[in-house]
Design an enzyme around this catalytic site. Sequence first.
Site, PDB file in Angstrom:
ATOM      1  N   ILE A 157      37.408   3.879  69.251  1.00  0.00           N
ATOM      2  CA  ILE A 157      38.227   4.556  68.034  1.00  0.00           C
ATOM      3  C   ILE A 157      39.361   5.036  68.604  1.00  0.00           C
ATOM      4  O   ILE A 157      40.461   4.835  67.729  1.00  0.00           O
ATOM      5  CB  ILE A 157      37.286   5.409  67.225  1.00  0.00           C
ATOM      6  CG1 ILE A 157      36.139   4.844  66.535  1.00  0.00           C
ATOM      7  CG2 ILE A 157      38.212   6.045  66.022  1.00  0.00           C
ATOM      8  CD1 ILE A 157      34.988   5.801  66.089  1.00  0.00           C
ATOM      9  N   ARG A 237      33.072  14.815  66.513  1.00  0.00           N
ATOM     10  CA  ARG A 237      31.944  15.814  66.086  1.00  0.00           C
ATOM     11  C   ARG A 237      32.294  17.179  66.125  1.00  0.00           C
ATOM     12  O   ARG A 237      32.852  17.732  67.185  1.00  0.00           O
ATOM     13  CB  ARG A 237      30.559  15.554  67.131  1.00  0.00           C
ATOM     14  CG  ARG A 237      29.731  14.424  67.025  1.00  0.00           C
ATOM     15  CD  ARG A 237      29.187  14.286  65.436  1.00  0.00           C
ATOM     16  NE  ARG A 237      28.502  13.073  65.387  1.00  0.00           N
ATOM     17  CZ  ARG A 237      28.662  11.961  64.805  1.00  0.00           C
ATOM     18  NH1 ARG A 237      29.975  11.939  64.426  1.00  0.00           N
ATOM     19  NH2 ARG A 237      27.777  10.602  64.840  1.00  0.00           N
ATOM     20  N   GLU A 266      26.756  21.080  59.593  1.00  0.00           N
ATOM     21  CA  GLU A 266      27.433  20.249  58.417  1.00  0.00           C
ATOM     22  C   GLU A 266      25.903  20.217  57.449  1.00  0.00           C
ATOM     23  O   GLU A 266      24.951  20.326  58.126  1.00  0.00           O
ATOM     24  CB  GLU A 266      27.433  18.615  58.411  1.00  0.00           C
ATOM     25  CG  GLU A 266      28.839  18.877  59.475  1.00  0.00           C
ATOM     26  CD  GLU A 266      29.083  17.361  59.819  1.00  0.00           C
ATOM     27  OE1 GLU A 266      28.521  16.456  59.410  1.00  0.00           O
ATOM     28  OE2 GLU A 266      30.134  17.283  60.611  1.00  0.00           O
ATOM     29  N   HIS A 285      32.757  14.745  56.398  1.00  0.00           N
ATOM     30  CA  HIS A 285      32.349  13.674  57.433  1.00  0.00           C
ATOM     31  C   HIS A 285      32.468  12.416  56.602  1.00  0.00           C
ATOM     32  O   HIS A 285      31.454  11.732  56.526  1.00  0.00           O
ATOM     33  CB  HIS A 285      31.141  14.179  57.803  1.00  0.00           C
ATOM     34  CG  HIS A 285      30.543  13.576  59.358  1.00  0.00           C
ATOM     35  ND1 HIS A 285      29.907  13.907  60.244  1.00  0.00           N
ATOM     36  CD2 HIS A 285      31.058  12.128  59.727  1.00  0.00           C
ATOM     37  CE1 HIS A 285      29.582  13.236  61.083  1.00  0.00           C
ATOM     38  NE2 HIS A 285      30.413  11.944  60.918  1.00  0.00           N
TER      39      HIS A 285
HETATM   40  P1  NAP Z   1      33.126   5.254  72.495  1.00  0.00           P
HETATM   41  O1  NAP Z   1      33.808   3.806  72.181  1.00  0.00           O
HETATM   42  O2  NAP Z   1      31.803   5.425  73.324  1.00  0.00           O
HETATM   43  O3  NAP Z   1      34.366   6.326  73.026  1.00  0.00           O
HETATM   44  C1  NAP Z   1      34.096   7.324  73.624  1.00  0.00           C
HETATM   45  C2  NAP Z   1      35.130   7.763  74.724  1.00  0.00           C
HETATM   46  O4  NAP Z   1      35.041   9.285  75.017  1.00  0.00           O
HETATM   47  C3  NAP Z   1      35.007   6.839  75.984  1.00  0.00           C
HETATM   48  O5  NAP Z   1      36.311   6.241  76.143  1.00  0.00           O
HETATM   49  C4  NAP Z   1      34.491   8.013  77.024  1.00  0.00           C
HETATM   50  O6  NAP Z   1      35.296   7.423  78.311  1.00  0.00           O
HETATM   51  C5  NAP Z   1      35.187   9.313  76.291  1.00  0.00           C
HETATM   52  N1  NAP Z   1      34.624  10.400  76.950  1.00  0.00           N
HETATM   53  C6  NAP Z   1      33.113  10.490  76.904  1.00  0.00           C
HETATM   54  N2  NAP Z   1      32.833  11.671  77.566  1.00  0.00           N
HETATM   55  C7  NAP Z   1      33.904  12.424  77.817  1.00  0.00           C
HETATM   56  C8  NAP Z   1      34.247  13.528  78.421  1.00  0.00           C
HETATM   57  N3  NAP Z   1      33.510  14.616  78.795  1.00  0.00           N
HETATM   58  N4  NAP Z   1      35.572  13.941  78.729  1.00  0.00           N
HETATM   59  C9  NAP Z   1      36.511  12.902  78.206  1.00  0.00           C
HETATM   60  N5  NAP Z   1      36.432  11.869  77.550  1.00  0.00           N
HETATM   61  C10 NAP Z   1      35.072  11.514  77.427  1.00  0.00           C
HETATM   62  O7  NAP Z   1      32.890   5.797  70.995  1.00  0.00           O
HETATM   63  P2  NAP Z   1      33.608   5.500  69.734  1.00  0.00           P
HETATM   64  O8  NAP Z   1      33.353   4.639  69.158  1.00  0.00           O
HETATM   65  O9  NAP Z   1      35.111   5.670  69.871  1.00  0.00           O
HETATM   66  O10 NAP Z   1      33.218   7.102  68.863  1.00  0.00           O
HETATM   67  C11 NAP Z   1      33.623   8.470  69.549  1.00  0.00           C
HETATM   68  C12 NAP Z   1      33.001   9.375  68.818  1.00  0.00           C
HETATM   69  O11 NAP Z   1      33.334   9.309  67.451  1.00  0.00           O
HETATM   70  C13 NAP Z   1      31.490   9.144  68.463  1.00  0.00           C
HETATM   71  O12 NAP Z   1      30.735   9.240  69.560  1.00  0.00           O
HETATM   72  C14 NAP Z   1      31.031   9.760  67.242  1.00  0.00           C
HETATM   73  O13 NAP Z   1      30.526  10.980  67.346  1.00  0.00           O
HETATM   74  C15 NAP Z   1      32.299  10.003  66.461  1.00  0.00           C
HETATM   75  N6  NAP Z   1      32.523   9.038  65.360  1.00  0.00           N
HETATM   76  C16 NAP Z   1      32.733   9.972  64.025  1.00  0.00           C
HETATM   77  C17 NAP Z   1      32.627   9.222  62.973  1.00  0.00           C
HETATM   78  C18 NAP Z   1      33.246   9.977  61.413  1.00  0.00           C
HETATM   79  O14 NAP Z   1      32.611   9.472  60.513  1.00  0.00           O
HETATM   80  N7  NAP Z   1      33.942  11.081  61.693  1.00  0.00           N
HETATM   81  C19 NAP Z   1      32.662   7.665  62.948  1.00  0.00           C
HETATM   82  C20 NAP Z   1      32.298   7.197  63.916  1.00  0.00           C
HETATM   83  C21 NAP Z   1      32.217   7.791  65.247  1.00  0.00           C
HETATM   84  P3  NAP Z   1      34.796   8.061  79.582  1.00  0.00           P
HETATM   85  O15 NAP Z   1      33.103   7.773  79.683  1.00  0.00           O
HETATM   86  O16 NAP Z   1      35.596   7.305  80.755  1.00  0.00           O
HETATM   87  O17 NAP Z   1      34.963   9.501  79.771  1.00  0.00           O
END
Ligand code: NAP
Length: 319
Positions: A157, A237, A266, A285
Amino acid sequence: MRKLYITRKLPEEVLTKLSASFSIRMWDKEDQPVPRHTLEKEVEDIDGLLCLLTDNIDSHLISKSKKLKIISNMAVGYNNIDMEAANERNIMVTNTPGVLTETTADLTFALLMATARRLVESSNYLRDGNWKTWSLMMLTGQDIFGATLGIIGLGNIGEAVARRAQGFSMKTLYYNRSRKYDVEKELNIIYTDLETLLKESDFVCVMTPYTKETEHLIGKEQLGLMKESAILINTARGGIVDEQALYEALKSKKIWGAGLDVIEKEPIDLNHSLLTLPNVILLPHIGSASVKTRTAMADIAVTNLINGLTGEGTIHLVK
Ligand code: NAP
């Protein structure tokens, strides 16, 4: 016949895929989560569970299920599931990545723009009959075009948000635990440490998963580093941001505004302190809430369940 429990009403066309091979029970209310005591009873004899992020699948609940083989979560985040407890019992856990990336990035950018240009406040201003004349500084906001965007967590994202920022000629910084050299080159974005990102960004966008490591990643100290004109956007989140610290930073105008699609607890308590502030937009959300995407998410969650139980085809297994 193997038994399944589904914790929220799903569209008919999605359900028919399951009904031929499985015996299904379902919580059939669309707008209310299944009560805890019902869920505890329902999991006792099932082979597969299809759940939502509103369902707390903790170790106690998992211990109630004797035959459970797969938990299919209809979300990309899975912080509602006790992974340790699932792993101990060799229960597969799946999610729905990919399909919601662009829709959530759309919402993230929409929220960024709405917060910067005070859209909700402006609309309420008009509806409340306050619009008497045009005036120079009435409802002035922050520029988006050419501003600096800082993305914390450049995953699927985060990267999709960075692509949208290109159309607004934004300078984009990002912070991750690991660098993404190919994306840096392709999108002309810059890797920085967290401190630099917070200090230099006009928009700070939180896009990491919610884990022990990211809990309150943005607290008083981090908000203190941000510009007074800066805006915090969180569509990841709620627990990643310390809400009390955010309230204080917004109230004291330490930062300019915030746009939040997620909140620690929530649905929000209507007495929540953040609701008293004009410089924050709160959404219920809705990141992935487009008709097409929500239908696709249901479809993937069902496919994960079928393939996980039949051992055929691929599933989106989480670590
Ligand atoms: P993703 O592809 O797994 O991306 C998460 C990113 O965060 C990765 O690049 C990861 O890279 C980084 N990360 C993980 N731990 C970290 C840390 N401690 N410090 C800094 N960076 C960190 O996930 P995504 O699909 O983009 O989604 C991200 C989050 O959005 C989901 O986990 C979900 O909770 C949320 N979400 C919300 C909605 C909504 O309706 N609002 C919808 C979809 C998703 P590294 O591992 O290299 O650090």
